[in-house]
Structures are given as structure tokens and as C-alpha cells.
Motif scaffolding. Structure first.
Motif, PDB file in Angstrom:
ATOM      1  N   UNK A  74       0.838  -1.202   0.000  1.00  0.00           N
ATOM      2  CA  UNK A  74       0.000   0.000   0.000  1.00  0.00           C
ATOM      3  C   UNK A  74       0.873   1.252   0.000  1.00  0.00           C
ATOM      4  N   UNK A  75       1.944   1.239   0.775  1.00  0.00           N
ATOM      5  CA  UNK A  75       2.867   2.383   0.817  1.00  0.00           C
ATOM      6  C   UNK A  75       3.510   2.611  -0.556  1.00  0.00           C
ATOM      7  N   UNK A  76       3.886   1.506  -1.191  1.00  0.00           N
ATOM      8  CA  UNK A  76       4.515   1.588  -2.509  1.00  0.00           C
ATOM      9  C   UNK A  76       3.550   2.211  -3.522  1.00  0.00           C
ATOM     10  N   UNK A  77       2.302   1.753  -3.499  1.00  0.00           N
ATOM     11  CA  UNK A  77       1.297   2.294  -4.420  1.00  0.00           C
ATOM     12  C   UNK A  77       1.003   3.758  -4.127  1.00  0.00           C
ATOM     13  N   UNK A  78       0.936   4.111  -2.829  1.00  0.00           N
ATOM     14  CA  UNK A  78       0.691   5.508  -2.454  1.00  0.00           C
ATOM     15  C   UNK A  78       1.846   6.394  -2.909  1.00  0.00           C
ATOM     16  N   UNK A  79       3.074   5.883  -2.771  1.00  0.00           N
ATOM     17  CA  UNK A  79       4.233   6.659  -3.207  1.00  0.00           C
ATOM     18  C   UNK A  79       4.192   6.892  -4.709  1.00  0.00           C
ATOM     19  N   UNK A  80       3.844   5.840  -5.471  1.00  0.00           N
ATOM     20  CA  UNK A  80       3.753   5.995  -6.927  1.00  0.00           C
ATOM     21  C   UNK A  80       2.713   7.039  -7.303  1.00  0.00           C
ATOM     22  N   UNK A  81       1.583   7.018  -6.603  1.00  0.00           N
ATOM     23  CA  UNK A  81       0.530   7.999  -6.889  1.00  0.00           C
ATOM     24  C   UNK A  81       1.007   9.408  -6.550  1.00  0.00           C
ATOM     25  N   UNK A  82       1.658   9.568  -5.394  1.00  0.00           N
ATOM     26  CA  UNK A  82       2.184  10.875  -5.016  1.00  0.00           C
ATOM     27  C   UNK A  82       3.214  11.353  -6.025  1.00  0.00           C
ATOM     28  N   UNK A  83       4.063  10.442  -6.461  1.00  0.00           N
ATOM     29  CA  UNK A  83       5.081  10.803  -7.439  1.00  0.00           C
ATOM     30  C   UNK A  83       4.415  11.253  -8.740  1.00  0.00           C
ATOM     31  N   UNK A  84       3.380  10.548  -9.150  1.00  0.00           N
ATOM     32  CA  UNK A  84       2.668  10.912 -10.371  1.00  0.00           C
ATOM     33  C   UNK A  84       1.976  12.268 -10.218  1.00  0.00           C
ATOM     34  N   UNK A  85       1.446  12.538  -9.019  1.00  0.00           N
ATOM     35  CA  UNK A  85       0.765  13.809  -8.771  1.00  0.00           C
ATOM     36  C   UNK A  85       1.722  14.995  -8.828  1.00  0.00           C
ATOM     37  N   UNK A  86       2.995  14.753  -8.539  1.00  0.00           N
ATOM     38  CA  UNK A  86       3.989  15.823  -8.559  1.00  0.00           C
ATOM     39  C   UNK A  86       4.330  16.223  -9.989  1.00  0.00           C
ATOM     40  N   UNK A  87       4.303  15.243 -10.894  1.00  0.00           N
ATOM     41  CA  UNK A  87       4.692  15.502 -12.279  1.00  0.00           C
ATOM     42  C   UNK A  87       3.578  16.196 -13.051  1.00  0.00           C
ATOM     43  N   UNK A  88       3.977  17.074 -13.939  1.00  0.00           N
ATOM     44  CA  UNK A  88       3.003  17.728 -14.807  1.00  0.00           C
ATOM     45  C   UNK A  88       2.596  16.739 -15.899  1.00  0.00           C
ATOM     46  N   UNK A  89       1.467  16.989 -16.579  1.00  0.00           N
ATOM     47  CA  UNK A  89       1.092  16.098 -17.691  1.00  0.00           C
ATOM     48  C   UNK A  89       2.189  16.000 -18.756  1.00  0.00           C
ATOM     49  N   UNK A  90       2.880  17.100 -19.015  1.00  0.00           N
ATOM     50  CA  UNK A  90       3.956  17.080 -20.010  1.00  0.00           C
ATOM     51  C   UNK A  90       5.104  16.180 -19.546  1.00  0.00           C
ATOM     52  N   UNK A  91       5.425  16.250 -18.246  1.00  0.00           N
ATOM     53  CA  UNK A  91       6.484  15.401 -17.708  1.00  0.00           C
ATOM     54  C   UNK A  91       6.079  13.928 -17.746  1.00  0.00           C
ATOM     55  N   UNK A  92       4.816  13.660 -17.445  1.00  0.00           N
ATOM     56  CA  UNK A  92       4.310  12.289 -17.498  1.00  0.00           C
ATOM     57  C   UNK A  92       4.389  11.753 -18.933  1.00  0.00           C
ATOM     58  N   UNK A  93       4.016  12.592 -19.901  1.00  0.00           N
ATOM     59  CA  UNK A  93       4.098  12.189 -21.299  1.00  0.00           C
ATOM     60  C   UNK A  93       5.543  11.932 -21.707  1.00  0.00           C
ATOM     61  N   UNK A  94       6.459  12.793 -21.234  1.00  0.00           N
ATOM     62  CA  UNK A  94       7.875  12.605 -21.557  1.00  0.00           C
ATOM     63  C   UNK A  94       8.398  11.308 -20.966  1.00  0.00           C
TER      64      UNK A  94
END
Length: 188
Positions: free
Chosen positions: A63-83
């Protein structure tokens, strides 16, 4: 919220950097599963070697691992996620090209392997996203999927290509540019 995420990322990177400084002297005694390396060059099982986690702890870690991934994704902009996705696709394409060259794959074989990879990826995603299965059941299903995929993969290759694949996976020195050490040496 941003300070919490930044703090979590800082703590995570500090813990990784301290772990990266440790070296293992008994790598020759480890099983194949214990030798699977993560992106930091450490084996996945070294960190929890000798630590007997309860099922509740394992679930909390997941659960911690999944929460961290979500938090990490929330930090990135859509452009960064696309990159990041673009980088991932480019890396996969380069790996496929390298495999095609090193194994002397025909275009038909290359296309079959690519289709097999896409099929496997979709099946793995469906298993991971199916909440009706427990984590243990998902783990077993994914293991079986990997085993079946490996058999299908090998059935596409000729005997010589299969042998070359085995040598590459076992880090045979005759295959230049394969493995972490040779990649690091090529950067110098």
C-alpha cells in the motif's frame, strides 16, 4: 502537501543513497531470484534479507509503494508524465532493436515477439487491476503468465537463437554491451 511529498522523496533518496554504498560480497551464493536487480543496482531481496514480514506488513508495504507511486505521479506535470512515457517507449524500442540485431531475428520473428509482448502486457495489466483477486493470487497468476510467455517466446526462436538468448541472460562475456558493468564502462 508539497512539503510532505518533497520530504518523502528526500528521505527516500537519502535511504537509497546510503544503501547504494553497501556492497555484497556473497553474490555467488545467491539464487537466481535473489540476483534480480532493481534500478539502483541492488538486488530486490537484499533489503529484506532475514526480515520476516507478516502478511499485514507485506500488505502495508504494498500500500505504501502504491501511495508513493501515486504521489510521485501527482507531482509531475502532464507534459512530464508524457515525456516519461515517451522515454519508456523509446527504451523498449531500443531494446527490441538490440535483441533483433544480437539474435539475428527475422522481421516475422520480431513482429511475433512484439505482438506477444503486447498481449502479455495487456494480460498482466488486467490481472493487476482486478481487485477480486488477493495479492497472493495475483502474484501466482503473474508468475504463471511470465512462465507461459517465456515458453511462447522461446518457441518463436530457432535453437541457435535460444542458445544466444540464454548466453545473453547469463551475462556471457562474449556479448559486448550487455549487462550493467559493460554499460558503465562504455560511459567512461
Amino acid at each position: 502537501m508539497k512539503k510532505i511529498i518533497a520530504g518523502a522523496i528526500l528521505l527516500f533518496s537519502l535511504s537509497l543513497s546510503s544503501q547504494a554504498q553497501k556492497t555484497s560480497t556473497d553474490k555467488g551464493n545467491k539464487t537466481k531470484g535473489e540476483m534480480r536487480h532493481n534500478k539502483m543496482g541492488k538486488t530486490k531481496h537484499d533489503q529484506f534479507k532475514g526480515v520476516d514480514l507478516t502478511d499485514a506488513q507485506k500488505k502495508q508495504m504494498q500500500a505504501n509503494k502504491e501511495a508513493f507511486r501515486k504521489q510521485q505521479k501527482d507531482v509531475l506535470t502532464p507534459a512530464q508524465q508524457q515525456q516519461m512515457e515517451k522515454n519508456k517507449q523509446e527504451k523498449m524500442a531500443a531494446k527490441q532493436q538490440m535483441m533483433k540485431k544480437k539474435l539475428s531475428l527475422t522481421d516475422a520473428q520480431s513482429n511475433q515477439l512484439k505482438a506477444l509482448h503486447e498481449k502479455n502486457k495487456a494480460q498482466a495489466k488486467a490481472i493487476k487491476e482486478n481487485n477480486s483477486y488477493s495479492q497472493e493470487v495475483k502474484k501466482e497468476m503473474l508468475k504463471e503468465l511470465r512462465e507461459n510467455n517465456k515458453k511462447s517466446h522461446m518457441s518463436i526462436l530457432t535453437a541457435e537463437q535460444q542458445q544466444n538468448m540464454k548466453e545473453m541472460k547469463h551475462g556471457n562475456k562474449d556479448h559486448e554491451g550487455h549487462g550493467r558493468k559493460s554499460k558503465m564502462e562504455s560511459r567512461k
